[in-house]
Design a protein around this motif. Sequence first.
Motif, PDB file in Angstrom:
ATOM      1  N   MET A 296      38.534  -0.399 109.459  1.00  0.00           N
ATOM      2  CA  MET A 296      38.681  -0.050 110.999  1.00  0.00           C
ATOM      3  C   MET A 296      37.513   1.727 111.100  1.00  0.00           C
ATOM      4  N   ASN A 297      37.589   1.501 111.827  1.00  0.00           N
ATOM      5  CA  ASN A 297      36.261   2.482 111.714  1.00  0.00           C
ATOM      6  C   ASN A 297      36.360   3.740 112.971  1.00  0.00           C
ATOM      7  N   PHE A 298      36.398   4.776 113.484  1.00  0.00           N
ATOM      8  CA  PHE A 298      36.271   5.662 114.611  1.00  0.00           C
ATOM      9  C   PHE A 298      34.798   6.489 114.374  1.00  0.00           C
ATOM     10  N   THR A 299      34.621   6.842 115.582  1.00  0.00           N
ATOM     11  CA  THR A 299      33.341   7.320 115.635  1.00  0.00           C
ATOM     12  C   THR A 299      33.391   8.340 116.694  1.00  0.00           C
ATOM     13  N   LEU A 300      33.764  10.164 115.562  1.00  0.00           N
ATOM     14  CA  LEU A 300      33.973  11.011 117.204  1.00  0.00           C
ATOM     15  C   LEU A 300      32.144  11.700 117.503  1.00  0.00           C
ATOM     16  N   LYS A 301      32.013  11.220 118.222  1.00  0.00           N
ATOM     17  CA  LYS A 301      30.255  11.817 119.156  1.00  0.00           C
ATOM     18  C   LYS A 301      30.194  13.202 118.959  1.00  0.00           C
ATOM     19  N   VAL A 302      29.623  13.576 118.741  1.00  0.00           N
ATOM     20  CA  VAL A 302      29.033  15.455 118.954  1.00  0.00           C
ATOM     21  C   VAL A 302      28.043  16.030 119.828  1.00  0.00           C
ATOM     22  N   ASN A 303      27.348  14.560 119.270  1.00  0.00           N
ATOM     23  CA  ASN A 303      26.303  14.597 120.221  1.00  0.00           C
ATOM     24  C   ASN A 303      24.986  13.651 119.602  1.00  0.00           C
ATOM     25  N   GLN A 304      23.980  13.312 120.718  1.00  0.00           N
ATOM     26  CA  GLN A 304      22.932  12.098 119.706  1.00  0.00           C
ATOM     27  C   GLN A 304      22.829  11.936 118.993  1.00  0.00           C
ATOM     28  N   TYR A 305      22.567  13.503 117.854  1.00  0.00           N
ATOM     29  CA  TYR A 305      22.615  13.045 116.220  1.00  0.00           C
ATOM     30  C   TYR A 305      23.168  12.907 115.186  1.00  0.00           C
ATOM     31  N   VAL A 306      24.191  13.680 115.564  1.00  0.00           N
ATOM     32  CA  VAL A 306      25.471  13.954 114.860  1.00  0.00           C
ATOM     33  C   VAL A 306      27.064  13.242 115.648  1.00  0.00           C
ATOM     34  N   ASN A 307      27.780  12.767 114.566  1.00  0.00           N
ATOM     35  CA  ASN A 307      28.283  12.350 114.704  1.00  0.00           C
ATOM     36  C   ASN A 307      29.714  12.846 113.772  1.00  0.00           C
ATOM     37  N   ALA A 308      31.097  12.563 113.409  1.00  0.00           N
ATOM     38  CA  ALA A 308      31.797  12.526 113.112  1.00  0.00           C
ATOM     39  C   ALA A 308      32.874  11.143 113.252  1.00  0.00           C
ATOM     40  N   ASN A 309      33.363  10.173 111.696  1.00  0.00           N
ATOM     41  CA  ASN A 309      33.347   9.057 110.533  1.00  0.00           C
ATOM     42  C   ASN A 309      34.811   9.273 110.333  1.00  0.00           C
ATOM     43  N   ILE A 310      35.788   8.489 110.900  1.00  0.00           N
ATOM     44  CA  ILE A 310      36.967   8.613 110.105  1.00  0.00           C
ATOM     45  C   ILE A 310      37.252   6.661 110.495  1.00  0.00           C
ATOM     46  N   GLY A 311      37.409   6.266 108.374  1.00  0.00           N
ATOM     47  CA  GLY A 311      37.570   4.492 108.702  1.00  0.00           C
ATOM     48  C   GLY A 311      38.116   4.269 107.318  1.00  0.00           C
ATOM     49  N   THR A 312      39.202   3.031 106.715  1.00  0.00           N
ATOM     50  CA  THR A 312      39.946   2.977 106.222  1.00  0.00           C
ATOM     51  C   THR A 312      39.152   0.771 106.125  1.00  0.00           C
ATOM     52  N   HIS A 313      39.698   0.453 104.827  1.00  0.00           N
ATOM     53  CA  HIS A 313      38.880  -0.179 104.513  1.00  0.00           C
ATOM     54  C   HIS A 313      40.138  -0.724 103.540  1.00  0.00           C
ATOM     55  N   LEU A 314      40.526  -2.328 103.793  1.00  0.00           N
ATOM     56  CA  LEU A 314      41.606  -2.893 103.235  1.00  0.00           C
ATOM     57  C   LEU A 314      41.342  -4.129 102.748  1.00  0.00           C
ATOM     58  N   ILE A 315      41.041  -4.260 101.633  1.00  0.00           N
ATOM     59  CA  ILE A 315      41.023  -5.803 100.685  1.00  0.00           C
ATOM     60  C   ILE A 315      42.252  -6.323 100.105  1.00  0.00           C
ATOM     61  N   TYR A 316      42.040  -7.561 100.456  1.00  0.00           N
ATOM     62  CA  TYR A 316      43.274  -8.617  99.502  1.00  0.00           C
ATOM     63  C   TYR A 316      42.744  -9.676  99.387  1.00  0.00           C
ATOM     64  N   ASP A 317      42.438  -9.721  97.808  1.00  0.00           N
ATOM     65  CA  ASP A 317      42.073 -11.121  97.489  1.00  0.00           C
ATOM     66  C   ASP A 317      42.994 -11.904  96.202  1.00  0.00           C
ATOM     67  N   ASP A 318      43.209 -13.184  96.561  1.00  0.00           N
ATOM     68  CA  ASP A 318      44.301 -13.607  94.804  1.00  0.00           C
ATOM     69  C   ASP A 318      43.126 -13.861  93.962  1.00  0.00           C
ATOM     70  N   ASP A 319      41.880 -13.728  93.893  1.00  0.00           N
ATOM     71  CA  ASP A 319      40.759 -14.300  92.355  1.00  0.00           C
ATOM     72  C   ASP A 319      40.773 -13.298  91.874  1.00  0.00           C
ATOM     73  N   ILE A 320      41.269 -11.833  92.710  1.00  0.00           N
ATOM     74  CA  ILE A 320      40.328 -10.129  91.642  1.00  0.00           C
ATOM     75  C   ILE A 320      42.249  -9.964  91.256  1.00  0.00           C
ATOM     76  N   LYS A 321      42.011 -10.055  90.153  1.00  0.00           N
ATOM     77  CA  LYS A 321      42.792  -9.845  89.205  1.00  0.00           C
ATOM     78  C   LYS A 321      43.245  -8.210  88.346  1.00  0.00           C
ATOM     79  N   PHE A 322      43.828  -7.618  88.789  1.00  0.00           N
ATOM     80  CA  PHE A 322      44.315  -5.802  88.035  1.00  0.00           C
ATOM     81  C   PHE A 322      45.179  -6.325  86.952  1.00  0.00           C
TER      82      PHE A 322
END
Length: 354
Positions: A296-322
């Motif tokens: 999930m990403n949110f892009t806040l446009k300042v102008n044509q060449y400058v942006n601010a970005n806020i993002g999250t990334h969730l992963i669940y895989d039963d085959d990856i053990k910790f």
Amino acid sequence: MLKLFFLSAFLNLSPTSLFAQIQERDSVFDQTNATQTDTIVIRWPQKKAKIVSRGLKDLTPEVLLVKPKTLVKKYKKITPFSLWESQNQFSLNINEVAFVNWNAGGENSISGLANLNLARNYKFGNITWANELRLRYGINIQEGQGLRKTDDFIKFSSVFGYRKDSVTPWYASAKLNFNTQFSDGFRFPEEIPISRFMAPGYLFLGGGVTFEPKDKKFILYVSPLTQKSTFVLDETLSNQGAFGVQRGEKTFTELGFLVTNSWEKEILKNILMNHRLTLYTDYIRSFGNVDFDWEMNFTLKVNQYVNANIGTHLIYDDDIKFDEVVAEDGTVTTPGTPRIQFKQLLGVGFVYKF
């Protein structure tokens, strides 16, 4: 009679009549100096005539010498028609923190995150073929720790679709997804490698249906039959049975149900939301146990060449053990458990579309 009146008035205002009137009034004008390029220009509303000529030497107040102008034809550039649509975007976020005699303490650091998104989409009649390549790599340099990786992935997606007519948003589709990373990942502070290029690597290949409205902002893909192949080409990691492969094996294949969804929407002015979700469950080993990958990403446009970005990334895989502990002979002394993986991103940087 009215038509004859306007015709006579027009003839009286013609260049020939004006030229004759000026000749009679201005005796200083030498008619032998006139050429075939002479023209008559009327300046309204004064209704005074001026003679424009190349060969005049003696000019009266009513005679103006002007060089003839060259007419230049301007042609509009025609863009060749193409069935392919291209989208290219590069972004770079840089964050820096520096301290000099800072009483509260802290360590100097600098980090950078680069993104490259390329898309090549084909459409002809009722046939579509969408291709997307996403590359991301981030690094951090902190005083006393050296260079460390903060983000890393290679993701390629290709979807071929066909619909029965030009009205329905439903396509019969075949889809290929491929995911891996560029460089080694380590567990600190031991600096033990826990991932490498093609360790793991994931390949999804299957068929299903795609719902894609006309605006292409919301795309849903459902596949009841998708093969998932997991690659662990590093010998050390494959001998440990990392990422679900059998110890000593470098590949692992599953057959299951896949759902993917992407949605892009401008929720407020200059604030763009981009959502990507992947759900997969295997029919044979653990049907109903769903692995998911949600960005999930949110892009806040300042102008044509400058942006601010806020993002999250969730992963669940039963085959990856910790927290799995493996002895030197390869036996598992402490079995690991799968966990939810979470990542949060925040940055301001440069954006260039080409």
